[in-house]
Design an enzyme around this catalytic site. Structure first.
Site, short mmCIF file in Angstrom:
data_model
loop_
_atom_site.label_atom_id
_atom_site.label_comp_id
_atom_site.label_asym_id
_atom_site.label_seq_id
_atom_site.Cartn_x
_atom_site.Cartn_y
_atom_site.Cartn_z
N HIS A 113 5.38 8.77 7.01
CA HIS A 113 5.18 10.21 6.80
C HIS A 113 4.85 10.96 8.08
CE1 HIS A 113 5.27 9.28 2.46
NE2 HIS A 113 5.93 10.42 2.49
N GLU A 171 12.43 6.80 -7.70
CA GLU A 171 12.11 6.12 -6.44
C GLU A 171 11.47 4.76 -6.66
OE1 GLU A 171 9.47 8.60 -4.09
OE2 GLU A 171 8.35 9.25 -5.83
N ASN A 211 13.48 6.96 0.30
CA ASN A 211 12.49 6.36 1.22
C ASN A 211 11.72 5.28 0.50
OD1 ASN A 211 13.30 8.37 2.93
ND2 ASN A 211 11.51 9.65 2.63
N ASP A 212 11.26 5.60 -0.69
CA ASP A 212 10.53 4.60 -1.46
C ASP A 212 11.48 3.65 -2.17
OD1 ASP A 212 7.71 4.96 -1.11
OD2 ASP A 212 7.99 6.95 -1.95
N CYS A 236 16.52 13.26 -1.99
CA CYS A 236 15.68 13.92 -0.99
C CYS A 236 15.02 12.96 -0.01
CB CYS A 236 14.63 14.80 -1.66
SG CYS A 236 13.51 13.87 -2.70
C1 PEP Z 1 11.12 9.42 -0.95
O1 PEP Z 1 10.39 8.49 -1.30
O2 PEP Z 1 12.33 9.28 -0.65
C2 PEP Z 1 10.59 10.78 -0.83
C3 PEP Z 1 11.38 11.80 -0.60
O3 PEP Z 1 9.24 10.96 -0.93
P1 PEP Z 1 8.18 10.55 0.20
O4 PEP Z 1 8.92 10.26 1.48
O5 PEP Z 1 7.25 11.69 0.36
O6 PEP Z 1 7.55 9.33 -0.38
MG MG Z 2 8.53 8.85 -2.22
#
Ligand code: PEP
Ligand code: MG
Length: 588
Positions: free
Chosen positions: A198, A442, A465-466, A513
């Site tokens: 992050h 996710e 991402n997750d 996203c």
């Molecule tokens: C993700 O997990 O892809 C996401 C967009 O959320 P974050 O990166 O805040 O976990």
């Molecule tokens: Mg996430």
């Protein structure tokens, strides 16, 4: 001090945020304090002992004042963690052994403390008992404080950056990164982390070039050294030569002029060459980033990471404060959608308010995070839902829930949303009754059972991402396994395909996203797989838009069909790179 004449050294890491930056180093290293070693005369033993006594008194005061701060801002239980630190400091065995070492080998007291401390740390580290191993980290922490008091060295804080610098650190937490002053931090280099940590995501949205995962960089650069960082290629160059500066100066000019051309194209609609619309949206962490999203040609905000409103305050933001922030983003975006994600704290994002416990979890990314915390703290969650609903009276505010693992959580969240709506209704407050509610996909369980989440969701937003971290079992923060983090892995592509099919069958929209949405090489594949909207860091948007405007949907579908049959992620990636290069060569 390292002079400009010193020879150039190049370190490699992960290219985490694009751009080139050059400047003096601000070293925020939590490494061991540099411990001087020298022999002493026998008559100095008394003064060395007195120095140790003084340092112990100072260290005790430091720990007690931190403990006091934690007690008033967080709570008694958390403050008690520091009792263990005070016990280490008072431990006569440890102090006595250091004094004996000093007397027998006539070494200065800090080197004796260091040696004894490390003997203890190593011994505890070897014990096969988690509780006792934790004691090693208590000793490490106390030693660091004690040695810093003995040597007079301080551990620098980020808010001490006085002039524009390249921040070099072991690690930067999301809350550190949220307090970074863009004017002062020209670039970021860390020893750990990956493209989806992050802190890196924040650097990217602030347009700060970053290279992460540069092993032991803190011990390789000195304060005041001059470094150049290449966030396109993941290079950190210490003491760059005139030739290197010239080469990178040219590269920077070329990139800037390309970025300008891309921004010019980004004002046009997000349509493929064959006229198919693809929504290209922006991810933001703060409401005031909406303006930049518009400048970069965003069709809306696809992810507003609301948890950043909750970090660094020391207390919970009120419903009113949240409402103001959400409304500001919604108003700034006019009639474009703004998807506000409900609180996703936990994992690497920790806040410092009393209701969020600061106990250590063995696996924070599998732990008490996001919707799990919210369903357990309904008053906090409901005040956020009310704030989002109230903002929906001012534009196209939407909301989505993070880390949903199955239908039961979605139903509970929606039930609380209904309660929030009926409260507002009875108070006569305006809001959009038909606010669009989405579910983030996710977690693998949500992906596999996506059909069970259609009821109760107006759209899915895939959080790669997750999702990738959980599918491939690869920690998104760990640079040592970052090579395994492969968005084109067949398992990832099949999972995306499965989510899109469930969404289509259930008649819900599907967007994505995660950070891959902003990768112009991969975006065509995602679109070909049927993803209807991509949401990304605003700065990445113009390049993705250019790629979309210069491809046909039919071509993207062919790529996706090929990719779903191809067992090697590397081969898929190579083909996508070739296509991307051909497209970029045409850029006027
Ligand atoms: C993700 O997990 O892809 C996401 C967009 O959320 P974050 O990166 O805040 O976990
Ligand atoms: Mg996430």
């Amino acid at each position: 001090m390292e002079s400009r004449e010193a020879h150039e050294r190049i370190y490699s890491g992960i290219a985490a945020s694009p751009g080139i930056a050059h400047g003096k180093v601000f070293l925020a290293s939590r490494n061991e304090v540099a411990v001087p070693r020298y022999t002493i005369v026998k008559s100095a033993i008394a003064s060395e002992t007195a120095r140790l006594d003084d340092a112990i008194v100072k260290t005790r005061r430091d720990i007690q004042s931190i403990q006091e701060e934690i007690r008033s801002s967080i709570g008694e239980d958390e403050a008690r963690i520091f009792d263990a630190h005070l016990l280490v400091l008072e431990d006569q065995a440890l102090v006595g052994e250091a004094l004996r070492d000093m007397e027998s080998s006539l070494c200065n007291i800090e080197s004796a403390v260091w040696d004894v401390g490390h003997r203890y740390i190593e011994a505890f580290d070897r014990i096969d008992d988690e509780y006792l191993r934790e004691r090693a980290s208590d000793i490490r922490d106390v030693m660091r404080r004690l040695l810093s008091n003995l040597t007079g060295q301080r551990i620098p804080q980020l808010d001490e950056i006085a002039e524009p610098s390249i921040l070099v650190a072991n690690d930067v937490t999301p809350s550190d990164s949220a307090s970074i002053d863009r004017e002062k931090v020209l670039g970021l280099v860390t020893e750990v982390g990956s493209k989806t940590s992050h802190a890196v995501i924040v650097a990217r949205s602030m347009n700060i070039p970053a290279v992460v995962g540069v092993a032991e960089v803190c011990s390789q650069v000195s304060r005041e050294a001059v470094v150049l960082i290449d966030g396109y290629d993941g290079k950190v160059i210490v003491n760059p030569s005139e030739d290197t500066l010239f080469k990178y100066g040219n590269l920077r000019d070329k990139r800037r002029s390309r970025e300008k051309r891309l921004i010019a194209y980004s004002k046009a609609a997000s349509l493929t060459r064959d006229g198919h619309p693809v929504q290209l949206m922006a991810n933001i962490e703060r409401a005031d980033e909406a303006e930049r999203a518009l400048e970069m040609g965003a069709d809306g905000i696809g992810l507003f990471r609301s948890e950043y409103l909750f970090m660094g305050l020391g207390s919970l933001p009120s419903e009113e404060e949240q409402f103001e922030a959400y409304r500001a983003a919604v108003v700034a975006m006019g009639d474009r959608p703004v998807v506000i994600r409900t609180l996703d704290l936990g994992g690497d994002k920790v806040a410092d308010f009393a209701e969020m416990p600061v106990y250590r979890e063995a696996n924070p990314f599998l732990g008490y995070r996001a919707i799990r915390f919210c369903l357990d703290h309904q008053a906090i969650f409901k005040s956020q839902l009310r704030a989002i609903l109230r903002a929906s009276a001012f534009g196209d505010a939407r909301l989505m829930y993070p880390m949903i693992s199955g239908a039961s959580e979605l139903n509970q969240a929606n039930a609380l949303l209904d309660e929030a709506k009926s409260e507002l209704r009875s108070e006569g407050q305006a809001f959009n009754e038909d606010i669009s509610v989405g579910t983030m996909i996710e977690i693998p369980s949500a992906a596999i059972a996506a059909d069970t989440l259609v009821e109760g969701s107006a759209f899915f937003s895939i959080g790669t991402n997750d999702l990738i971290q959980y599918l491939i079992a690869v920690d998104r923060l760990n640079d040592r396994v970052a090579d395994l983090y492969d968005p084109t892995h067949p398992a990832v592509l099949r999972t995306l395909d499965m989510i899109v099919s469930a969404a289509r069958k259930g008649g819900v929209g599907v967007s994505l996203c995660g950070e891959v949405a902003g990768d112009p090489v991969i975006a065509p594949l995602l679109i070909g797989l049927g993803v209807e909207a991509l949401s990304m860091s605003p700065n990445l948007l113009p390049n993705v838009k250019y790629v979309v405007q210069n491809m046909d949907l039919s071509e993207a579908k062919e790529i996706a069909a090929m990719a779903l049959e191809e067992p090697s992620g590397a081969i898929i990636h190579d083909r996508l790179v070739d296509l991307y290069k051909a497209r970029m060569d045409q850029l006027q």
